[in-house]
Scaffold this active site. Structure first.
Site, PDB file in Angstrom:
ATOM      1  CB  SER A  66      59.020   5.147  34.144  1.00 35.90           C
ATOM      2  OG  SER A  66      60.519   4.594  34.588  1.00 35.90           O
TER       3      SER A  66
HETATM    4  N1  SAH Z   1      61.989   1.724  31.806  1.00 32.83           N
HETATM    5  C1  SAH Z   1      61.347   0.790  32.697  1.00 32.83           C
HETATM    6  C2  SAH Z   1      61.829   1.233  34.154  1.00 32.83           C
HETATM    7  C3  SAH Z   1      62.080  -0.052  35.167  1.00 32.83           C
HETATM    8  S1  SAH Z   1      62.493   0.823  36.692  1.00 32.83           S
HETATM    9  C4  SAH Z   1      59.859   0.718  32.512  1.00 32.83           C
HETATM   10  O1  SAH Z   1      59.293   1.770  32.475  1.00 32.83           O
HETATM   11  O2  SAH Z   1      59.172  -0.417  32.861  1.00 32.83           O
HETATM   12  C5  SAH Z   1      64.418   0.624  36.452  1.00 32.83           C
HETATM   13  C6  SAH Z   1      64.885  -0.855  36.034  1.00 32.83           C
HETATM   14  O3  SAH Z   1      66.200  -0.631  36.045  1.00 32.83           O
HETATM   15  C7  SAH Z   1      64.558  -1.910  37.013  1.00 32.83           C
HETATM   16  O4  SAH Z   1      63.711  -2.937  36.264  1.00 32.83           O
HETATM   17  C8  SAH Z   1      65.864  -2.283  37.953  1.00 32.83           C
HETATM   18  O5  SAH Z   1      65.901  -3.891  37.938  1.00 32.83           O
HETATM   19  C9  SAH Z   1      66.750  -2.145  36.708  1.00 32.83           C
HETATM   20  N2  SAH Z   1      68.051  -1.894  36.879  1.00 32.83           N
HETATM   21  C10 SAH Z   1      68.539  -1.604  38.024  1.00 32.83           C
HETATM   22  N3  SAH Z   1      69.899  -1.237  38.207  1.00 32.83           N
HETATM   23  C11 SAH Z   1      70.324  -2.069  36.790  1.00 32.83           C
HETATM   24  C12 SAH Z   1      71.719  -2.391  36.358  1.00 32.83           C
HETATM   25  N4  SAH Z   1      72.700  -1.995  36.962  1.00 32.83           N
HETATM   26  N5  SAH Z   1      71.508  -2.857  35.242  1.00 32.83           N
HETATM   27  C13 SAH Z   1      70.253  -3.162  34.612  1.00 32.83           C
HETATM   28  N6  SAH Z   1      69.047  -2.881  35.065  1.00 32.83           N
HETATM   29  C14 SAH Z   1      69.199  -2.309  36.122  1.00 32.83           C
END
Ligand code: SAH
Length: 216
Positions: A66
Protein backbone atom coordinates in the site's frame (compact mmCIF):
# COMPACT_ATOMS: atom_id res chain seq x y z
CA UNK A 1 23.35 -5.09 -0.82
CA UNK A 2 20.38 -3.07 0.33
CA UNK A 3 19.59 -5.30 3.32
CA UNK A 4 20.57 -2.62 5.80
CA UNK A 5 18.95 0.54 7.01
CA UNK A 6 21.52 3.18 6.07
CA UNK A 7 21.65 6.91 6.80
CA UNK A 8 20.48 7.47 3.24
CA UNK A 9 17.39 5.31 3.83
CA UNK A 10 16.70 7.05 7.13
CA UNK A 11 16.95 10.46 5.45
CA UNK A 12 14.62 9.46 2.62
CA UNK A 13 12.19 8.02 5.14
CA UNK A 14 12.12 11.21 7.17
CA UNK A 15 11.18 13.15 4.03
CA UNK A 16 8.47 10.63 3.22
CA UNK A 17 6.99 10.98 6.72
CA UNK A 18 7.08 14.77 6.41
CA UNK A 19 5.15 14.56 3.15
CA UNK A 20 2.55 12.20 4.68
CA UNK A 21 2.11 14.70 7.53
CA UNK A 22 1.62 17.51 5.00
CA UNK A 23 -1.08 15.44 3.30
CA UNK A 24 -3.08 15.60 6.53
CA UNK A 25 -2.11 12.72 8.83
CA UNK A 26 -1.57 14.29 12.25
CA UNK A 27 -1.22 11.41 14.71
CA UNK A 28 2.46 11.66 15.66
CA UNK A 29 2.50 8.15 17.19
CA UNK A 30 1.50 6.76 13.79
CA UNK A 31 4.05 8.91 11.94
CA UNK A 32 6.81 7.96 14.37
CA UNK A 33 5.93 4.29 14.05
CA UNK A 34 6.19 4.59 10.26
CA UNK A 35 9.47 6.44 10.70
CA UNK A 36 10.90 3.34 12.36
CA UNK A 37 9.93 0.82 9.66
CA UNK A 38 12.44 0.34 6.81
CA UNK A 39 9.98 0.14 3.92
CA UNK A 40 12.74 -0.67 1.44
CA UNK A 41 13.17 -4.07 3.11
CA UNK A 42 9.55 -4.96 2.22
CA UNK A 43 9.86 -4.30 -1.50
CA UNK A 44 10.97 -6.23 -4.55
CA UNK A 45 14.55 -5.41 -5.52
CA UNK A 46 13.38 -3.92 -8.83
CA UNK A 47 11.48 -1.18 -6.98
CA UNK A 48 13.79 -0.71 -4.02
CA UNK A 49 15.02 2.69 -5.20
CA UNK A 50 11.45 3.98 -5.10
CA UNK A 51 10.72 2.70 -1.58
CA UNK A 52 10.48 6.17 -0.12
CA UNK A 53 8.16 7.54 -2.79
CA UNK A 54 4.60 7.92 -1.54
CA UNK A 55 3.27 5.32 -3.95
CA UNK A 56 1.95 1.76 -4.00
CA UNK A 57 4.21 -0.79 -5.76
CA UNK A 58 3.76 -4.32 -7.09
CA UNK A 59 4.67 -7.26 -4.84
CA UNK A 60 4.27 -10.99 -5.61
CA UNK A 61 1.02 -12.62 -6.81
CA UNK A 62 -0.25 -9.49 -8.57
CA UNK A 63 -0.76 -7.62 -5.27
CA UNK A 64 0.59 -4.28 -4.02
CA UNK A 65 2.35 -2.82 -1.01
CA UNK A 66 0.00 0.00 0.00
CA UNK A 67 0.91 3.64 -0.49
CA UNK A 68 2.48 5.05 2.72
CA UNK A 69 -0.16 7.80 2.93
CA UNK A 70 -2.87 5.12 2.83
CA UNK A 71 -1.12 3.05 5.50
CA UNK A 72 -0.86 6.16 7.69
CA UNK A 73 -4.49 7.14 7.05
CA UNK A 74 -5.89 3.68 7.84
CA UNK A 75 -3.70 3.33 10.93
CA UNK A 76 -4.74 6.75 12.20
CA UNK A 77 -8.44 5.86 11.76
CA UNK A 78 -7.91 2.60 13.62
CA UNK A 79 -6.76 4.40 16.82
CA UNK A 80 -4.50 1.59 17.94
CA UNK A 81 -3.53 1.57 21.60
CA UNK A 82 -0.65 -0.36 23.16
CA UNK A 83 -1.54 -4.01 23.86
CA UNK A 84 -4.59 -3.92 21.60
CA UNK A 85 -5.35 -7.22 19.94
CA UNK A 86 -5.49 -6.37 16.24
CA UNK A 87 -6.65 -8.52 13.33
CA UNK A 88 -5.17 -7.52 9.98
CA UNK A 89 -6.67 -8.96 6.78
CA UNK A 90 -4.25 -8.92 3.85
CA UNK A 91 -0.69 -9.30 5.15
CA UNK A 92 0.81 -8.60 1.72
CA UNK A 93 4.42 -7.52 2.18
CA UNK A 94 4.03 -7.23 5.96
CA UNK A 95 4.74 -3.49 5.92
CA UNK A 96 1.44 -2.45 7.51
CA UNK A 97 1.86 -5.31 10.00
CA UNK A 98 5.19 -3.81 11.11
CA UNK A 99 3.57 -0.40 11.63
CA UNK A 100 0.89 -1.95 13.86
CA UNK A 101 3.55 -3.80 15.85
CA UNK A 102 5.54 -0.56 16.26
CA UNK A 103 2.44 0.89 17.94
CA UNK A 104 2.60 -1.86 20.54
CA UNK A 105 -0.31 -3.97 19.28
CA UNK A 106 -0.51 -7.76 19.29
CA UNK A 107 -1.12 -8.51 15.65
CA UNK A 108 -2.90 -11.47 14.06
CA UNK A 109 -2.47 -11.23 10.30
CA UNK A 110 -4.09 -13.29 7.52
CA UNK A 111 -3.04 -13.64 3.88
CA UNK A 112 -4.78 -15.71 1.20
CA UNK A 113 -1.83 -15.83 -1.24
CA UNK A 114 0.58 -18.56 -0.16
CA UNK A 115 3.59 -16.82 -1.71
CA UNK A 116 2.92 -13.59 0.18
CA UNK A 117 2.21 -15.46 3.41
CA UNK A 118 5.76 -16.85 3.05
CA UNK A 119 7.38 -13.61 1.82
CA UNK A 120 5.95 -11.57 4.70
CA UNK A 121 7.55 -13.96 7.20
CA UNK A 122 10.88 -13.55 5.40
CA UNK A 123 10.52 -9.76 5.53
CA UNK A 124 9.38 -9.43 9.15
CA UNK A 125 11.42 -12.18 10.85
CA UNK A 126 14.92 -10.66 10.42
CA UNK A 127 13.60 -7.29 11.62
CA UNK A 128 12.37 -8.96 14.80
CA UNK A 129 8.72 -8.21 14.11
CA UNK A 130 6.58 -10.99 15.53
CA UNK A 131 2.95 -11.03 14.46
CA UNK A 132 0.96 -14.26 14.45
CA UNK A 133 0.70 -15.35 10.80
CA UNK A 134 -2.21 -17.17 9.23
CA UNK A 135 -2.63 -18.52 5.71
CA UNK A 136 -6.34 -18.43 4.94
CA UNK A 137 -9.42 -16.50 3.94
CA UNK A 138 -9.76 -13.27 5.86
CA UNK A 139 -13.46 -13.09 4.95
CA UNK A 140 -13.90 -15.64 7.74
CA UNK A 141 -11.79 -13.71 10.24
CA UNK A 142 -10.31 -15.83 13.03
CA UNK A 143 -13.30 -17.06 15.05
CA UNK A 144 -11.18 -19.00 17.56
CA UNK A 145 -9.15 -15.87 18.47
CA UNK A 146 -12.00 -13.37 18.78
CA UNK A 147 -12.83 -10.81 20.04
CA UNK A 148 -10.47 -8.23 18.52
CA UNK A 149 -10.08 -4.65 19.73
CA UNK A 150 -9.32 -3.55 16.19
CA UNK A 151 -9.76 -5.07 12.72
CA UNK A 152 -7.99 -3.61 9.71
CA UNK A 153 -8.76 -4.75 6.18
CA UNK A 154 -6.19 -3.76 3.55
CA UNK A 155 -8.12 -5.00 0.49
CA UNK A 156 -11.42 -3.73 -0.91
CA UNK A 157 -14.71 -5.48 -0.14
CA UNK A 158 -18.00 -4.79 -1.95
CA UNK A 159 -19.65 -4.86 1.47
CA UNK A 160 -18.52 -5.17 5.07
CA UNK A 161 -18.26 -8.87 6.03
CA UNK A 162 -20.69 -9.59 8.88
CA UNK A 163 -18.34 -12.25 10.27
CA UNK A 164 -15.73 -9.55 10.93
CA UNK A 165 -18.24 -7.34 12.74
CA UNK A 166 -19.16 -10.35 14.88
CA UNK A 167 -15.51 -10.81 15.90
CA UNK A 168 -15.06 -7.21 17.03
CA UNK A 169 -15.04 -6.49 20.78
CA UNK A 170 -17.68 -4.08 22.12
CA UNK A 171 -16.10 -0.64 21.71
CA UNK A 172 -13.89 -2.07 18.97
CA UNK A 173 -13.14 -0.42 15.63
CA UNK A 174 -13.08 -1.86 12.09
CA UNK A 175 -11.46 0.02 9.19
CA UNK A 176 -12.14 -1.24 5.67
CA UNK A 177 -12.21 0.13 2.10
CA UNK A 178 -15.71 -0.58 0.78
CA UNK A 179 -16.54 -0.72 -2.91
CA UNK A 180 -15.74 -2.38 -6.22
CA UNK A 181 -12.81 -2.25 -8.63
CA UNK A 182 -13.63 1.30 -9.75
CA UNK A 183 -12.74 2.69 -6.32
CA UNK A 184 -13.71 2.55 -2.68
CA UNK A 185 -14.72 4.63 0.29
CA UNK A 186 -12.80 4.25 3.50
CA UNK A 187 -15.22 3.11 6.19
CA UNK A 188 -14.76 3.17 9.95
CA UNK A 189 -17.18 1.17 12.07
CA UNK A 190 -17.40 1.37 15.86
CA UNK A 191 -19.17 -1.52 17.58
CA UNK A 192 -21.26 0.11 20.28
CA UNK A 193 -23.08 -3.04 21.37
CA UNK A 194 -23.69 -6.53 19.96
CA UNK A 195 -26.07 -5.23 17.33
CA UNK A 196 -25.42 -1.50 17.23
CA UNK A 197 -22.75 -0.12 14.88
CA UNK A 198 -21.69 3.47 14.23
CA UNK A 199 -20.46 3.93 10.66
CA UNK A 200 -18.53 6.84 9.15
CA UNK A 201 -16.98 7.49 5.72
CA UNK A 202 -13.50 8.90 5.17
CA UNK A 203 -12.71 9.65 1.54
CA UNK A 204 -11.87 7.70 -1.60
CA UNK A 205 -9.13 5.13 -2.13
CA UNK A 206 -8.07 2.41 -4.52
CA UNK A 207 -7.19 -1.08 -3.23
CA UNK A 208 -6.79 -4.55 -4.70
CA UNK A 209 -9.94 -6.63 -4.08
CA UNK A 210 -10.66 -8.80 -1.05
CA UNK A 211 -11.15 -12.24 -2.61
CA UNK A 212 -12.82 -15.34 -1.18
CA UNK A 213 -10.92 -18.57 -0.51
CA UNK A 214 -7.16 -19.03 -0.56
CA UNK A 215 -4.67 -19.37 -3.39
CA UNK A 216 -1.78 -21.85 -3.54
N1 SAH B 1 -0.96 -4.31 3.88
C1 SAH B 1 -0.39 -4.87 2.68
C2 SAH B 1 -1.38 -4.66 1.55
C3 SAH B 1 -1.31 -5.75 0.58
S1 SAH B 1 -2.56 -5.62 -0.68
C4 SAH B 1 0.92 -4.18 2.33
O1 SAH B 1 1.02 -2.97 2.53
O2 SAH B 1 1.84 -4.82 1.84
C5 SAH B 1 -3.89 -6.54 0.03
C6 SAH B 1 -3.59 -7.99 0.37
O3 SAH B 1 -4.82 -8.59 0.75
C7 SAH B 1 -3.04 -8.82 -0.78
O4 SAH B 1 -1.83 -9.38 -0.39
C8 SAH B 1 -4.12 -9.88 -1.01
O5 SAH B 1 -3.61 -11.13 -1.41
C9 SAH B 1 -4.76 -9.95 0.36
N2 SAH B 1 -6.11 -10.50 0.39
C10 SAH B 1 -7.12 -10.32 -0.51
N3 SAH B 1 -8.22 -11.00 -0.12
C11 SAH B 1 -7.90 -11.63 1.04
C12 SAH B 1 -8.61 -12.51 1.92
N4 SAH B 1 -9.87 -12.88 1.70
N5 SAH B 1 -7.97 -12.96 3.03
C13 SAH B 1 -6.68 -12.61 3.29
N6 SAH B 1 -5.96 -11.79 2.48
C14 SAH B 1 -6.56 -11.32 1.38
Amino acid sequence: MEQEDSFRHKGLRKKLIDSVRLKGVSNEDVLEAMGRVPRHLFMDSSFINFSYNDKAFPIASGQTISQPYTVAFQTELLEVKKHHKVLEIGTGSGYQTAVLLELGARVYTIERQRQLFLDAQKNLGPLNYKPIFFYGDGYEGLPSYQPFDRILVTAAAPEIPQLLLNQLAIGGVLVIPEGGREGQKMIRVVKESTDNFQRSEHGHFSFVPLLKGKNN
